[in-house]
Design a protein around this motif. Structure first.
Motif, short mmCIF file in Angstrom:
data_model
loop_
_atom_site.label_atom_id
_atom_site.label_comp_id
_atom_site.label_asym_id
_atom_site.label_seq_id
_atom_site.Cartn_x
_atom_site.Cartn_y
_atom_site.Cartn_z
N THR A 156 -0.21 14.29 8.67
CA THR A 156 -0.47 13.29 9.69
C THR A 156 0.81 12.87 10.34
OG1 THR A 156 -0.24 11.31 8.03
CG2 THR A 156 -2.48 12.36 8.22
N VAL B 18 0.83 -1.17 0.06
CA VAL B 18 -0.05 -0.01 0.03
C VAL B 18 1.15 1.20 0.08
CG1 VAL B 18 -1.58 1.49 1.58
CG2 VAL B 18 -1.99 -1.01 1.06
N ASN B 19 2.01 1.23 0.93
CA ASN B 19 2.61 2.65 0.87
C ASN B 19 3.89 2.76 -0.38
OD1 ASN B 19 1.53 3.15 3.48
ND2 ASN B 19 2.91 1.66 4.54
N ILE C 228 -0.82 13.87 3.86
CA ILE C 228 0.01 12.62 4.37
C ILE C 228 1.22 13.24 5.35
CG2 ILE C 228 1.62 10.91 3.66
CD1 ILE C 228 -0.31 10.37 1.29
N ILE D 203 2.53 14.38 12.08
CA ILE D 203 2.50 15.03 13.49
C ILE D 203 1.63 14.65 14.55
CG2 ILE D 203 2.73 17.54 14.44
CD1 ILE D 203 2.68 18.62 11.70
N ILE D 204 0.36 14.04 13.97
CA ILE D 204 -0.42 13.41 14.97
C ILE D 204 0.15 12.25 15.93
CG2 ILE D 204 -2.71 12.43 15.12
CD1 ILE D 204 -3.57 13.64 12.64
N ALA E 9 -1.56 1.66 6.32
CA ALA E 9 -1.14 3.03 5.85
C ALA E 9 -0.14 3.53 6.71
CB ALA E 9 -2.24 3.71 5.45
N ASN E 10 1.00 4.06 6.33
CA ASN E 10 1.91 4.76 7.31
C ASN E 10 2.55 5.93 6.51
OD1 ASN E 10 4.56 5.14 8.50
ND2 ASN E 10 4.43 3.33 9.59
N ALA E 11 2.14 6.94 7.01
CA ALA E 11 2.81 8.15 6.40
C ALA E 11 4.24 8.31 6.22
CB ALA E 11 2.39 9.51 7.20
N ILE F 49 5.28 6.08 3.53
CA ILE F 49 4.93 6.81 2.13
C ILE F 49 6.05 7.70 1.67
CG2 ILE F 49 3.36 8.08 0.95
CD1 ILE F 49 1.11 6.68 2.47
N ALA G 206 1.32 4.16 -2.90
CA ALA G 206 1.12 5.70 -2.57
C ALA G 206 2.30 6.66 -2.91
CB ALA G 206 0.65 5.94 -1.15
#
Lengths: 330, 283
Positions: B122, B96-97, B119, B124-125, B156-158, B161, B100
């Motif tokens: 996110t 997935v990553n 992306i 920072i969250i 999914a992992n920013a 990605i 992307a």
């Protein structure tokens, strides 16, 4: 498959057209054809792009952005896990309760204390270790591996291991201190020493990791800068101040911010080693949120604290960015 | 760069002391996992604490604590759970990553810049701030105490990605162009040409994901509360909290939980540090 078929058919068509018509006409028609094809190609590129991006976007939306919004929404409600169908909007009540919550205040200051000590100490230790072994010394790889070795253990493993080492009656550390005639210390059982004991362990566990990043940074500093400084007759200390430190600036900044954020997320160590005690002296913010949400099931209030926690982390990050940017400008 | 003898001695003494501080807790753990309770406490007051027991002292072999630990608790189950959890996230996460990251590096499409910004934002969250609503969501989906509930939210992992995107930006376009001329579809180009030539970045991301999730604590604690679903990090606490507490067994269990990490770092450390320093210098 369909798309590629139709495009090859188009191509055939084009060729046929070109063959049957005169050169002038072809020259006239070509640009228009190209335009059309470019348009469909553009569309196809966009479709492919979204096809590749969609799974990640959908997953991030559902499992990151939605919960983020939900936390924000819950923070204005009295959502209680056992009564999920009876949720009412209560405005800023949760947030005003935070201000009067002594436990929150204690957890906040505990976390700040942890961060304020751990961040500079760990940064300094990591940099010190990196400088020590960034030389042509014997057994360099051995030393590097040794300093890095605690990183290999998980926080849970390290926390359990050090709980046994800190054991006040028969722990390894007190036994070793006894060899030097130092009386046994209570460590995790004492309100004065518990957080400091956690800090020592945390630095021990994490420093080797940042040391590796510093080492990579040191190797990226061009050697000709040092040679130039040598020609200018710079002392070791001057070289450190004027070549090494500026060369490491970006990496140090990166490490500084990541350690700070990680420090504010303190959870595993107190949860395993002290359960937040003694007398709440090691209860951290995230731990307090966890307890409120999962032990007391007060999702509304826990979410309000989570929102405040997020704001704190963002604020710290932004302030650090601004401060370090100013420094860079000077 | 000449050093005097005293300087050299000071340097090596300092290095040795630091080495002792960093290495001895680990050695103590390993060595104690082979001793019985009496030997652990007897040796603690001397350097013997850091030496393995003599063959003549060992009853029931060097690994008796390990055998007992595995008998007392279903450690094997915890390890398998941890492996399913981490490997599940790695396999699905890589697909997935990387897709992307490739989309953001290669294709021009409306809102591409916007999505990249989202992306990165996110990142920072803090995950800690969303685990409660995430739990409520997973609960509503009926995924509590399932592998799905453990794995799916973290596919999914920013960061992954971002790493993939950086790598694919530098990937030579000519290879893809050539494949396109040969009539290869975009999906074909990606999986048959780009992926096989991008092993380093896949290795880096796989290792980062492995380390993060093998060590994960909060999410498995919350979602996999059932004993049969526990991961190793959660299961370890049993040895610490449920009497009788046997120090030898604790050390054996801790060692077992560390072995996979040790293997990863011994053989693949290069990729890990490469990946992290890469992002470090780019930020």
């Amino acid at each position: 498959m369909k798309k590629s078929n139709s495009s090859s058919a188009e191509q055939l068509n084009t060729n046929a057209n070109e063959d049957s018509r005169g050169h002038l006409q072809v020259a006239d028609k070509k640009p228009r054809y190209k335009k059309k094809r470019m348009k469909s190609q553009k569309f196809r590129e966009a479709a492919t792009g979204y096809f590749f991006l969609a799974p990640a976007l959908i997953l991030l939306g559902i499992f990151l952005l939605y919960p983020m919004g939900a936390a924000f929404y819950y923070s204005f409600t009295d959502f209680y896990i056992l009564t999920p169908n009876d949720v009412s909007f209560i405005g800023f009540e949760n947030f005003s309760y935070i201000l009067s919550d002594a436990e929150f205040r204690q957890a906040f200051w505990n976390t700040v204390y942890f961060a304020v000590i751990v961040v500079p100490v760990q940064l300094a230790v990591a940099l010190g270790l990196a400088l020590l072994i960034n030389k042509k010394i014997r057994f360099r790889v051995f030393f590097r591996t040794a300093f890095f070795s605690p990183v290999v253990m998980s926080l849970v493993v390290v926390s359990i291991l050090w709980t046994f080492m800190y054991n006040p009656n028969e722990g390894l550390i007190n036994e070793l201190l006894g060899l030097f005639g130092i009386p046994a210390q209570p460590f995790l059982n004492s309100p004065d020493q518990a957080m400091n004991s956690i800090i020592v362990m945390s630095v021990w566990q994490g420093a080797g990791f940042q040391m590796m990043i510093f080492l990579a940074g040191l190797q990226n500093i061009p050697t000709h800068l040092y040679e130039a400084a040598d020609i200018d007759g710079a002392s070791k200390w001057q070289k450190f101040l004027n070549v090494t430190l500026p060369g490491l600036r970006n990496i140090a900044l990166f490490i500084f911010i990541t350690i700070t954020i990680a420090a504010f997320k303190l959870l595993v160590q107190p949860m395993i080693m002290t359960q937040g005690g003694p007398l709440g002296t090691t209860k951290s913010l995230v731990y307090h949120i966890y307890e409120t949400g999962f032990n007391y099931r007060d999702v509304g209030y826990a979410s309000a604290m989570a929102v405040v926690f997020t704001v704190i982390v963002l604020a710290v990050t932004i302030i650090q960015r601004m401060l370090t940017r100013e420094e860079g400008g000077v | 760069m000449k050093q005097t003898l005293t300087q050299k001695i000071i340097l090596y003494v300092t290095l040795s002391i630091i080495t002792v501080i960093f290495l001895f807790p680990l050695i103590w753990m390993l060595v104690s996992s082979m001793k019985n309770e009496f030997q652990i406490f007897r040796d603690m007051t001397s350097l013997k604490a850091f030496l393995p027991p003599l063959p003549s002292e060992v009853e029931g072999g060097y690994f008796h604590n390990y055998v007992e630990a595995f008998q007392r608790v279903d450690l094997m189950r915890y390890i398998v759970n941890s492996l399913i959890y981490t490997i599940g996230i790695i396999i699905l996460g890589l697909i997935v990553n990387s897709m992307a990251g490739y989309a953001l590096a290669r294709f021009k499409f409306p809102l591409a810049g916007f999505w990249l910004g989202v992306i990165i934002a996110t990142l920072i969250i803090p995950p800690e701030s969303i685990f409660l609503p995430l739990y409520v969501l997973v609960y509503d989906l009926g995924w509590v105490n399932t592998y799905t509930g453990l794995i799916v939210p973290f596919i999914a992992n920013a960061f992954a990605i971002f790493l993939f995107r950086q790598f694919f930006l530098d990937f030579p376009r000519e290879l893809e162009e050539a494949a396109k001329i040969d009539g290869c579809s975009q999906i074909g180009i990606f999986f048959r040409i780009v992926v096989p030539l991008s092993k380093p970045v896949f290795a880096t991301v796989a290792i980062v994901l492995f380390i993060n999730h093998w060590n994960d604590f909060l999410w498995p604690l919350v979602v996999a509360s059932d004993e049969s679903m526990r991961t190793i990090q959660i299961g370890l606490q049993y040895f610490m909290n449920d009497p009788p507490i046997r120090w030898g067994q604790v050390m054996a269990a801790l060692t077992v939980a560390t072995i996979p990490m040790l293997i990863i770092f011994t053989f693949l450390q290069r990729y890990y540090v490469q990946g992290l320093t890469h992002t470090g210098s780019k930020n």
